[in-house]
Design a protein around this motif. Structure first.
Motif, PDB file in Angstrom:
ATOM      1  N   ARG A 102      -3.914   6.380  -9.141  1.00 41.78           N
ATOM      2  CA  ARG A 102      -2.650   5.824  -8.646  1.00 41.78           C
ATOM      3  C   ARG A 102      -2.672   4.300  -8.651  1.00 41.78           C
ATOM      4  N   ILE A 103      -3.819   3.697  -8.255  1.00 45.88           N
ATOM      5  CA  ILE A 103      -3.852   2.230  -8.124  1.00 45.88           C
ATOM      6  C   ILE A 103      -3.898   1.535  -9.480  1.00 45.88           C
ATOM      7  N   GLU A 104      -4.520   2.208 -10.470  1.00 52.07           N
ATOM      8  CA  GLU A 104      -4.801   1.542 -11.747  1.00 52.07           C
ATOM      9  C   GLU A 104      -3.540   0.977 -12.418  1.00 52.07           C
ATOM     10  N   HIS A 105      -2.379   1.553 -12.128  1.00 48.94           N
ATOM     11  CA  HIS A 105      -1.171   1.097 -12.821  1.00 48.94           C
ATOM     12  C   HIS A 105      -0.605  -0.163 -12.189  1.00 48.94           C
ATOM     13  N   ALA A 106      -0.939  -0.400 -10.943  1.00 48.12           N
ATOM     14  CA  ALA A 106      -0.323  -1.524 -10.249  1.00 48.12           C
ATOM     15  C   ALA A 106      -1.253  -2.728 -10.157  1.00 48.12           C
ATOM     16  N   VAL A 107      -2.536  -2.479 -10.286  1.00 52.72           N
ATOM     17  CA  VAL A 107      -3.505  -3.547  -9.995  1.00 52.72           C
ATOM     18  C   VAL A 107      -3.508  -4.607 -11.110  1.00 52.72           C
ATOM     19  N   SER A 108      -3.713  -5.878 -10.720  1.00 53.44           N
ATOM     20  CA  SER A 108      -3.687  -6.957 -11.713  1.00 53.44           C
ATOM     21  C   SER A 108      -5.049  -7.095 -12.396  1.00 53.44           C
ATOM     22  N   ASP A 109      -5.051  -7.759 -13.570  1.00 54.33           N
ATOM     23  CA  ASP A 109      -6.312  -7.946 -14.296  1.00 54.33           C
ATOM     24  C   ASP A 109      -7.286  -8.783 -13.490  1.00 54.33           C
ATOM     25  N   GLU A 110      -6.754  -9.791 -12.788  1.00 56.07           N
ATOM     26  CA  GLU A 110      -7.656 -10.671 -12.043  1.00 56.07           C
ATOM     27  C   GLU A 110      -8.402  -9.879 -10.959  1.00 56.07           C
ATOM     28  N   THR A 111      -7.665  -9.028 -10.244  1.00 57.19           N
ATOM     29  CA  THR A 111      -8.312  -8.227  -9.198  1.00 57.19           C
ATOM     30  C   THR A 111      -9.436  -7.394  -9.782  1.00 57.19           C
TER      31      THR A 111
END
Lengths: 224, 616
Positions: A102-111
């Protein structure tokens, strides 16, 4: 088409290709993603139009370079998140995997980059611009956490509490502490705790007096 | 034949050594180390055996001075047999050290001491089982009762064996050990040290370092931590096999009083106060006897010899220095050491360190620093020597600055002899108050100025026990010997120089040179500067010289109260005595010795001028 759905397709195709060493068919994808087969065909056409993939002659789905790059990125995000959730936060692997999905789609590259750095050497990074002084205090490249994070330290418990040592951070990793028996897995009992934080713990039948800064570097778990 | 005793601190090693050797013990510095080792010779069946008492250690891998020394001893000197002394009441932790000693493969016998106390705690130790596990002889003893002590040496001579087992380490560590053994050709024990970043082989440390980094990445743990954990787990499994615990009787635990903030802290103050008070009372009485003896029985006959004035001057200086040394050493320093060693032997000092930890943090130090501070009340020389127990340079520096301000017994004599006697007892206490405030200010400033990181206290609290009088006396004797060796020669040399200066009139020149400071700034009589100068080699001498120079013992008749008060505080603060400067130099280097002396000179002058201005 939602970005998250596109990413799920690309991820699923890559994983299948990797696992069975041949690309999936529309039927395979329908099973993995729990989506109706008719709908899958429509989605695949849409993705082919975007240049993410093409259908080969034998009905298999092959990713283009663009599709492969995006897919790999999402897999990396998934793995990083899953490791963090299971290894650092202690979730079990399958719920960590679901959560990562679920998180993988929203998380930014920097994070993700920072999480990756953290997992490789879990040092609490100071905010950018304040990088000059990393918080390291232990010789021999041991991890330099300065607090137990979500875990509790000796300082969080009261007299009489029986505890298991889980980890020893930065300051605490002094050789003397190890030699006195404060190592991961060891049972310790808090014998005395003064209001000012100085503490006496019982380790292997011996009483050891610690300053508050040493005690707060010893991460422990309570024995119920 | 050389036999060494080795074991954890507090396992009873010293008592056993004492019982095995009796009298005739030599104390020598181990080459290249500040630590002294006790050597003793024993004759057994016409064979001469040299016994060595190694310092108590928790581990053989660390880098504390004691650990480095023992490691070097085992590697370089070796021994024909080791007597490993274990504390039966803390067997598991003691076995941790035994697993490390076993890696040196020297012939040994294991002594499980304090078996009597273990039994009273309901612990039953299967020494035969322990012997099979390690493949060495194991002897249960009770040193306090003298039980089985006579069997130690015969056993060590007849059946010392190299232990047979090793700790099974984590498989990554084992792999690293094997690969280092193959590539570098170094033994397992050295490789273990190198993986933890110690040892004297730089090339080995380098190649071990890169392997260690890899292992650490994988385990998220330092190699030292992994190795320690493996050893502890092994020790735990051995202990589980060997120790049976029957239900323990609930006994009264004195620590339930001593380590609580209340009444622990009032008790701490009470104990320290009564220690200082009794040292002062007993010391003053003894000192007057010694000084009286000198003035009555030694100085008049010497004066009657009718020597050449120069020779007489020199001889007189030597005698005065000896009088000074003995007058302070035995009455004050030795009495103080007796009390302190008594407290240490009970195990109380670690409780004191625990209680003082927080307050010491405010001074930039931690609990263990209370020990040098307390010693400083007796004499600054051993206090500076004991700075070794503080692990960082930063702590040692801060503590050195504080120790030179702590009123030692000689300074107490000045305060009592001048201020309490001629100005008033309240004023005497006010001097302590001023010094106390100065110590706190100094500590706060120093803890900001001194570079370095602050580490906290990690100290084992041994079980409280009845002190053994023979050990207390012996320890005090060793310490006073140390004091006499450093202080006496210095006292004599300085005294002779001062005597010569006086003879050739240099003192008078000095006196008139510094007269502007003494007379106008401090408001003291001119001859006070000479008295202060003499105070450098023994603080108390400032007081006696003043009496001599002013021509009367009734100082109140020649100087005003303000003058006496100023003189006392200046002489107390300004420049630590020559012996202290010498040990500071030896222990911490020239820079610290000069800085602390300059600081105290400055402080003495500053406070002196302030007081003479304020009270005019």
């Amino acid at each position: 088409m939602r970005t998250s759905l596109r990413e799920d397709y690309l991820e699923a195709i890559l994983i299948h290709t990797g696992r069975y060493s041949h690309p999936p068919t529309a039927q395979d994808l329908s099973e993995v993603l729990h989506i109706d087969k008719g709908e899958v065909s429509a989605h695949l056409r849409e993705l082919a139009d975007r240049g993410d993939l093409r259908l080969s002659d034998d009905g298999r789905i092959v990713l283009t370079d663009q599709g492969t790059t995006t897919g790999k990125q999402i897999i990396k995000k998934h793995e990083t998140l899953q490791s963090f959730l299971s290894e650092i936060l202690g979730m079990d692997r399958s719920s960590a995997s679901d959560e990562a999905c679920r998180i993988e789609h929203a998380v930014s590259d920097e994070t993700i980059d920072r999480l990756g750095d953290y997992l490789r050497s879990p040092v609490i990074q100071p905010p950018a611009g304040d990088r000059a002084k990393p918080v390291h205090s232990c010789p021999r490249g041991h991890q330099g956490h300065t607090s137990c994070g979500y875990a509790r330290s000796l300082m969080d418990y009261e007299e009489g509490q029986r505890l298991i040592v889980r980890d020893i951070l930065g300051r605490g990793c002094s050789k003397r502490l190890l030699d006195l028996g404060v190592v991961p897995g060891q049972l310790v009992v808090i014998k005395r705790k003064l209001r000012n934080g100085s503490i006496v713990v019982q380790v292997k039948d011996c009483a050891v007096a610690l300053s508050p800064e040493n005690a707060s570097a010893i991460c422990v778990e309570r024995i119920p | 034949m050389k036999i060494a005793l080795i074991g954890n601190p507090g396992a009873g090693k010293s008592l056993i050594f004492n019982q095995l050797t009796g009298l005739g013990v030599e104390v020598n510095k181990y080459p290249g180390s500040a630590i002294e080792l006790e050597y003793g010779n024993v004759c057994y069946k016409n064979e001469k055996i040299e016994l060595v008492d190694l310092p108590g250690i928790y581990s053989l891998d660390g880098d504390s001075e004691e650990e480095v020394l023992v490691r070097r001893f085992l590697e370089k000197d070796g021994a024909d047999s080791l007597i490993v002394v274990l504390d039966a009441t803390k067997l598991e932790r003691n076995l941790y050290l035994l697993t490390q000693i076993a890696e040196y493969s020297l012939p040994m016998v294991v002594v499980v001491n304090m078996i009597d106390i273990a039994e009273s705690q309901g612990l039953i130790i299967d020494t035969a089982r322990l012997a099979t596990i390690f493949g060495t002889e194991v002897l249960p003893t009770a040193a306090v009762l003298g039980k089985n002590i006579d069997r130690i040496l015969p056993l060590a001579l007849s059946s010392s064996q190299s232990p047979v087992l090793g700790v099974p380490y984590d498989h990554h560590i084992e792999a690293a050990l094997r690969s280092l053994e193959k590539t570098m050709g170094t033994p397992r024990r050295k490789n273990l040290l190198a993986l933890q970043g110690t040892g004297d082989d730089a090339a080995l440390r380098d190649s071990a370092g890169s392997i260690a980094t890899e292992i650490e990445q994988r385990h998220q743990m330092s190699v030292g931590q992994i190795i320690a954990t493996n050893r502890h787990n092994f020790a735990r499994s051995v202990a589980a096999e060997v120790v049976k615990q029957s239900p323990e009787k609930k006994r009264f635990d004195l620590d339930s009083i001593l380590t609580r903030a209340f009444p622990g802290i009032p008790i701490l103050f009470l104990i320290l106060f009564s220690l200082l008070l009794s040292v002062f009372v007993i010391g003053s009485w003894m000192e007057s006897r010694i000084v009286g003896g000198f003035t009555e029985f030694i100085l008049p006959p010497f004066a009657a010899l009718g020597l050449h004035p120069l020779a007489e001057r020199i001889g007189y200086s030597v005698l005065v220095a000896m009088e000074a040394g003995l007058g302070i050493a035995f009455p004050f320093v030795f009495t103080f050491y007796l009390g302190l060693s008594f407290l240490e032997d009970t195990g109380y000092m670690t409780r004191a360190a625990f209680l003082a930890d927080r307050s010491m943090h405010r001074l930039g130090l931690h609990g263990e620093a209370i020990i040098p501070m307390v010693i400083g009340f007796g004499c600054a020389v051993p206090a500076v020597m004991s700075l070794r127990i503080l692990k960082t340079r930063r702590e040692q520096t801060i503590a050195a600055f504080l120790i030179i301000l702590v009123p030692c017994s000689a300074r107490t004599v000045v305060v009592a002899g001048i201020v309490a006697a001629f100005v008033g007892i309240i004023w005497a206490f006010s001097i302590y108050l001023i010094i106390f405030i100065l110590i706190i200010i100094t500590a706060i400033v120093m803890s900001r100025l001194t570079p370095g990181e602050q580490f906290g206290m990690i100290v084992e609290m041994p079980s409280l026990r009845k002190p053994r009088i023979q050990l207390v006396i012996r320890k005090s004797w060793l310490r006073i010997k140390e004091f006499l060796f450093i202080a006496m020669p210095l006292l004599i040399v300085t005294s002779v120089f001062l005597g010569l200066f006086q003879y050739f009139g240099v003192i008078d020149i000095f006196q008139s040179l510094v007269a502007p400071i003494t007379v106008s700034l401090l408001g003291l009589p001119e001859y006070a500067s000479t008295a202060l100068l003499f105070g450098i080699f023994r603080k108390e001498l400032a007081f006696e010289t003043l009496a001599v120079l002013s021509g009367t013992a009734d100082l109140g008749s020649v100087m005003t109260g303000v003058q006496l008060y100023t003189f006392a505080i200046v002489s107390i603060l300004f420049i630590p005595c020559i012996s202290t400067v010498a040990v500071l130099y030896k222990q911490l280097g020239a820079k610290i010795a000069i800085l602390t002396s300059a600081y105290s000179l400055f402080l003495g002058m500053l406070i002196g001028v302030l007081i003479s201005l304020l009270m005019k």
